[in-house]
Design an enzyme around this catalytic site. Sequence first.
Site, short mmCIF file in Angstrom:
data_model
loop_
_atom_site.label_atom_id
_atom_site.label_comp_id
_atom_site.label_asym_id
_atom_site.label_seq_id
_atom_site.Cartn_x
_atom_site.Cartn_y
_atom_site.Cartn_z
N ASP A 352 0.84 -1.04 -0.10
CA ASP A 352 0.06 -0.15 0.00
C ASP A 352 0.95 1.08 0.11
O ASP A 352 1.80 1.42 0.88
CB ASP A 352 -0.88 0.06 1.26
CG ASP A 352 -1.79 1.21 1.51
OD1 ASP A 352 -2.69 1.51 0.60
OD2 ASP A 352 -1.43 2.00 2.48
N GLU A 388 1.79 -0.27 -5.17
CA GLU A 388 0.67 0.79 -5.44
C GLU A 388 1.59 1.72 -5.61
O GLU A 388 2.19 2.58 -4.62
CB GLU A 388 -0.17 0.83 -4.24
CG GLU A 388 -1.25 1.99 -4.54
CD GLU A 388 -2.23 2.39 -3.35
OE1 GLU A 388 -3.32 2.43 -3.52
OE2 GLU A 388 -1.56 2.27 -2.08
#
Length: 702
Positions: A352, A388
């Site tokens: 993330d 990401e």
Amino acid sequence: MNDHCSVMSEITAGTPYRLGAHFDGEGTNFALFSENASRVMLCLFSPDGKHELQRLALPERTGSVWHGHVAGLRPGALYGYRVEGTYAPDNGHRFNPNKLLIDPYTREFHGTFGEHGSTFGYQIGSQQGDLSFDESDSAPHVPKCVVSDPASFPLDAQTLGRGWDGTLIYEAHVKGTTILHPGVPEAMRGTYDGLASPAILDHLTRLGVTTVELLPVHAIKSEDALRARSMVNYWGYNTIGFFTPEPRYFGPAGILGFRAMVERFHAAGIEVILDVVYNHSAEGNHLGPTLSFRGLDNASYYRLMDGQRRYYVNDTGCGNTLNVDHPYVLRMIMDSLRFWVQAMGVDGFRFDLAVGLCRERHGFDSQGGFLDALRQDPVLAGVKLIAEPWDLGPGGYQLGKFPPPFAEWNDRYRDTVRRFWRGDGHSAQDLGSALLGSADLFDSAGRRTWSSVNFAAAHDGFTLADTTRYAKRHNEANGEGNHDGHHSNYSDNFGVEGDSDDPVIIEARRQRIRNILATVLLSQGTPMILAGDEGGNSQNGNNNVYCQDNETSWIDWQAMDGGLTEFTAAVSRFRREHAAVRQTSFLHGAVRESDGKPDVAWRDFDGSALNWRDPGLSSLCLLLRGCAESAVGDQSEDEVLLAFNRESRELELGLPDPGSRQWVREIDSSQNHQSPWPITDGSVRVAPHSVSAFVLRSFGAA
């Protein structure tokens, strides 16, 4: 002292080498990093966690690691830390020994977080704010760490070791995927045990899923602002324990259910990837609680603002940013990753806000310390790594900039596919790149097409069904004035906002979903499907359900569209069977030595060259040539023609000369049910607003 310890008053030097609490058969060794502390106190608790029985100063410090060994202290014992040092927020230090702190390396928690002002290092309501000092004891309101039994976490787990070729990712939430599934035993719904139940495994196998990517399963604490609204952090992007499975998802097997879940997935041939959040912690900004890292060594664990060290760098948008530059913070992350691979059998990780992990003092660095450490680690060498590729800091969008062996979430692909099928101008040109793996972004440094993780919907944003039902987000239930979530959804409500009883609109929406699913599954790269999209699951227009732990975010399996699920499975099967649509090398029209033909060719429906300069270009065909391998190892040519018709009318498609073979239409997104249809002449009609896939087969071949 208690059932777990026969001697409680004696602590010896121990060793600094393994951080955390580790039982060695005779007692437990404790080792904790803190560079700026003046003393570290180990606090031992009663079996119910309600009474602090003793505080023992860790007697030795080796470098920045404090350590000690308590003889007789056995697995199951409960503990925490109190750390003494300077309380000077303006200088970056927030030590407060009145706050019980979680060991960053603990594998298990006993108890839960309570809502209480004592968990803050400063006095709530003081005019001095976080510069004040709070002396109340937080121990009754935080979970206790557990000395784990080594037998519960043996480092002998096996990963599947699948390569990227043929990967199909299914992004899922443990609870949201299982809580309403009628085929999951009631006691297992919402749990790790339930996610690997036969009903879910059968569904995933039918879809051809090879890899399940789980939203965060590290232990979290919900934000106080959410708790004040009687909500929780449903998605889980608020970690407080990087080695601890989130207890909310424990089922009948408890903590052991996680590894058992992974093993059942593996037995079904399915990998497990974890979405991990190493970019920030649950302690929030300078006004957040003191639960672990802030009290252990705030100035080391977090990136602080230059010249204003009271405040945190907030490149994550979550209040703080972990200081991956620090060797012990980096070590914690690496130790955590290895733990989930070796002890749990996890097959990979999706990072993330990965840009935040790769920031050096000068900004994002694709050759920085974190990426260097990750890529040289032998334990992690065989697992899948997905970035990401953005955060909220300066220069935070770095799509295509991560080095091998990373794959990356390609949000540009998502927007391109949505825009094309919505009918936006100039979108066909972007689709051309997307269909071939976004080579303009990823074809460098020896990267492969699988580097582009292609998706049209993910947990963050509209579901695929909602891109066809809503023109605007509807996040009112989140309590943030409908200001949260994406505003650029590239969606289309077909003239009616929300549900419709008009059969024409209903079918048009289904058609759009089939088109998008087909596009994702027929593109070069790694396809990813959001759990529920295969059956048209809706979130009622809420594109930010991070705080909606209810029917809004849970998959409504009873309402799933069986025809759409059948279509998804058929296109997935087509992808598995045809290597031409999942080639690992980028295609640039190079002439193949085997037959003198290009590996890829673009053409119009009438066979002429495409006019890429046409801003209204809306229909295009793509001829792909690859090499397929049979079950017995024989090699054969695999030739696939993809036709994308965005027009509102049928188009006549002139087929290339099949030679001694025959064109067969195997995919037609205008239909739910897919069956081979041999083409007997040189042209075929392609339905409006549809995708078709044709293959060359020898006469009489199935």
